[in-house]
Design a protein around this motif. Structure first.
Motif, PDB file in Angstrom:
ATOM      1  N   VAL A  87       0.866  -1.184   0.000  1.00  0.00           N
ATOM      2  CA  VAL A  87       0.000   0.000   0.000  1.00  0.00           C
ATOM      3  C   VAL A  87       0.899   1.229   0.000  1.00  0.00           C
ATOM      4  N   ASP A  88       0.646   2.149  -0.915  1.00  0.00           N
ATOM      5  CA  ASP A  88       1.438   3.375  -0.988  1.00  0.00           C
ATOM      6  C   ASP A  88       0.504   4.578  -1.065  1.00  0.00           C
ATOM      7  N   SER A  89       1.071   5.766  -1.120  1.00  0.00           N
ATOM      8  CA  SER A  89       0.244   6.981  -1.112  1.00  0.00           C
ATOM      9  C   SER A  89      -0.673   7.046  -2.327  1.00  0.00           C
ATOM     10  N   ALA A  90      -0.243   6.546  -3.478  1.00  0.00           N
ATOM     11  CA  ALA A  90      -1.107   6.547  -4.666  1.00  0.00           C
ATOM     12  C   ALA A  90      -2.337   5.679  -4.434  1.00  0.00           C
ATOM     13  N   TYR A  91      -2.151   4.544  -3.772  1.00  0.00           N
ATOM     14  CA  TYR A  91      -3.297   3.663  -3.480  1.00  0.00           C
ATOM     15  C   TYR A  91      -4.263   4.356  -2.525  1.00  0.00           C
ATOM     16  N   ILE A  92      -3.733   4.947  -1.477  1.00  0.00           N
ATOM     17  CA  ILE A  92      -4.580   5.648  -0.497  1.00  0.00           C
ATOM     18  C   ILE A  92      -5.307   6.823  -1.141  1.00  0.00           C
ATOM     19  N   THR A  93      -4.654   7.537  -2.039  1.00  0.00           N
ATOM     20  CA  THR A  93      -5.270   8.684  -2.712  1.00  0.00           C
ATOM     21  C   THR A  93      -6.532   8.275  -3.468  1.00  0.00           C
ATOM     22  N   ARG A  94      -6.580   7.049  -3.948  1.00  0.00           N
ATOM     23  CA  ARG A  94      -7.790   6.562  -4.643  1.00  0.00           C
ATOM     24  C   ARG A  94      -9.015   6.623  -3.731  1.00  0.00           C
ATOM     25  N   PHE A  95      -8.813   6.587  -2.430  1.00  0.00           N
ATOM     26  CA  PHE A  95      -9.911   6.560  -1.467  1.00  0.00           C
ATOM     27  C   PHE A  95      -9.993   7.850  -0.656  1.00  0.00           C
ATOM     28  N   LYS A  96      -9.434   8.919  -1.218  1.00  0.00           N
ATOM     29  CA  LYS A  96      -9.386  10.213  -0.537  1.00  0.00           C
ATOM     30  C   LYS A  96     -10.775  10.682  -0.098  1.00  0.00           C
ATOM     31  N   GLU A  97     -11.756  10.572  -0.967  1.00  0.00           N
ATOM     32  CA  GLU A  97     -13.102  11.046  -0.635  1.00  0.00           C
ATOM     33  C   GLU A  97     -13.722  10.195   0.479  1.00  0.00           C
ATOM     34  N   THR A  98     -13.526   8.905   0.425  1.00  0.00           N
ATOM     35  CA  THR A  98     -14.024   8.028   1.483  1.00  0.00           C
ATOM     36  C   THR A  98     -13.412   8.423   2.818  1.00  0.00           C
ATOM     37  N   ILE A  99     -12.122   8.650   2.824  1.00  0.00           N
ATOM     38  CA  ILE A  99     -11.429   9.037   4.057  1.00  0.00           C
ATOM     39  C   ILE A  99     -11.894  10.411   4.521  1.00  0.00           C
ATOM     40  N   ARG A 100     -11.990  11.361   3.587  1.00  0.00           N
ATOM     41  CA  ARG A 100     -12.377  12.733   3.922  1.00  0.00           C
ATOM     42  C   ARG A 100     -13.762  12.813   4.540  1.00  0.00           C
ATOM     43  N   THR A 101     -14.690  11.977   4.092  1.00  0.00           N
ATOM     44  CA  THR A 101     -16.074  12.044   4.566  1.00  0.00           C
ATOM     45  C   THR A 101     -16.361  11.093   5.722  1.00  0.00           C
ATOM     46  N   SER A 102     -15.344  10.420   6.214  1.00  0.00           N
ATOM     47  CA  SER A 102     -15.537   9.496   7.336  1.00  0.00           C
ATOM     48  C   SER A 102     -15.605  10.252   8.653  1.00  0.00           C
ATOM     49  N   ASP A 103     -16.399   9.737   9.575  1.00  0.00           N
ATOM     50  CA  ASP A 103     -16.468  10.319  10.916  1.00  0.00           C
ATOM     51  C   ASP A 103     -15.222   9.990  11.720  1.00  0.00           C
ATOM     52  N   MET A 104     -14.630   8.842  11.440  1.00  0.00           N
ATOM     53  CA  MET A 104     -13.439   8.407  12.169  1.00  0.00           C
ATOM     54  C   MET A 104     -12.574   7.583  11.224  1.00  0.00           C
ATOM     55  N   VAL A 105     -11.275   7.715  11.368  1.00  0.00           N
ATOM     56  CA  VAL A 105     -10.325   6.924  10.586  1.00  0.00           C
ATOM     57  C   VAL A 105      -9.344   6.281  11.555  1.00  0.00           C
ATOM     58  N   LEU A 106      -9.219   4.958  11.470  1.00  0.00           N
ATOM     59  CA  LEU A 106      -8.238   4.226  12.268  1.00  0.00           C
ATOM     60  C   LEU A 106      -7.133   3.762  11.333  1.00  0.00           C
ATOM     61  N   ILE A 107      -5.907   4.050  11.703  1.00  0.00           N
ATOM     62  CA  ILE A 107      -4.762   3.668  10.883  1.00  0.00           C
ATOM     63  C   ILE A 107      -3.812   2.841  11.751  1.00  0.00           C
ATOM     64  N   GLN A 108      -3.369   1.725  11.213  1.00  0.00           N
ATOM     65  CA  GLN A 108      -2.468   0.843  11.944  1.00  0.00           C
ATOM     66  C   GLN A 108      -1.069   0.915  11.349  1.00  0.00           C
ATOM     67  N   PHE A 109      -0.107   0.526  12.092  1.00  0.00           N
ATOM     68  CA  PHE A 109       1.260   0.451  11.580  1.00  0.00           C
ATOM     69  C   PHE A 109       1.493  -0.873  10.856  1.00  0.00           C
ATOM     70  N   GLU A 110       0.468  -1.327  10.147  1.00  0.00           N
ATOM     71  CA  GLU A 110       0.592  -2.523   9.319  1.00  0.00           C
ATOM     72  C   GLU A 110       0.851  -2.128   7.860  1.00  0.00           C
ATOM     73  N   LEU A 111       0.927  -0.823   7.617  1.00  0.00           N
ATOM     74  CA  LEU A 111       1.209  -0.282   6.288  1.00  0.00           C
ATOM     75  C   LEU A 111       2.549   0.443   6.356  1.00  0.00           C
ATOM     76  N   PRO A 112       3.228   0.570   5.227  1.00  0.00           N
ATOM     77  CA  PRO A 112       4.455   1.382   5.240  1.00  0.00           C
ATOM     78  C   PRO A 112       4.126   2.831   5.633  1.00  0.00           C
ATOM     79  N   LEU A 113       4.993   3.453   6.412  1.00  0.00           N
ATOM     80  CA  LEU A 113       4.745   4.836   6.827  1.00  0.00           C
ATOM     81  C   LEU A 113       4.665   5.750   5.633  1.00  0.00           C
TER      82      LEU A 113
END
Length: 113
Positions: A87-113
């Protein structure tokens, strides 16, 4: 010498997602798994728990990450980071709107920083 052996779907993020879904939250998972038995089991578990998996990519070329829980310095070890480690920043950017409109976001250190 070990006494038993088990495999269970999970990981910190997956376990928190299941807990949130069971308490009634709308949960959308973002990440990657392999198309191996562990990845298929994970996807089945997400479906059974009502977790949306549009953001989970199944990659046939890399295995699902595993954590081997051992008693070693009182810590567990992620032995194979697997697909989630791609998972990289380009992959996460694909879900930018989902993340932006979420009430809460949980992120784990199971992804590269």
């Amino acid at each position: 010498m070990g006494e038993t052996f088990q495999t269970k779907p999970g990981g910190k993020g997956a376990n928190q997602a299941v807990s949130a879904a069971r308490f009634g939250a709308e949960v959308k998972m973002i990440g990657k798994v392999g198309m191996d038995a562990f990845g298929m089991e994970m996807m089945t578990m997400f479906e059974q728990e009502g977790i949306q998996t549009d953001g989970v990519e199944q990659n046939p070329d890399i295995s699902t990450g595993i954590a081997s829980i051992t008693i070693s310095e009182n810590d567990n070890r992620i032995v194979v980071p697997g697909a989630n480690h791609t998972v990289d920043s380009a992959y996460i950017t694909r879900f930018k709107e989902t993340i932006r409109t979420s009430d809460m976001v949980l992120i784990q250190f199971e992804l590269p920083l």
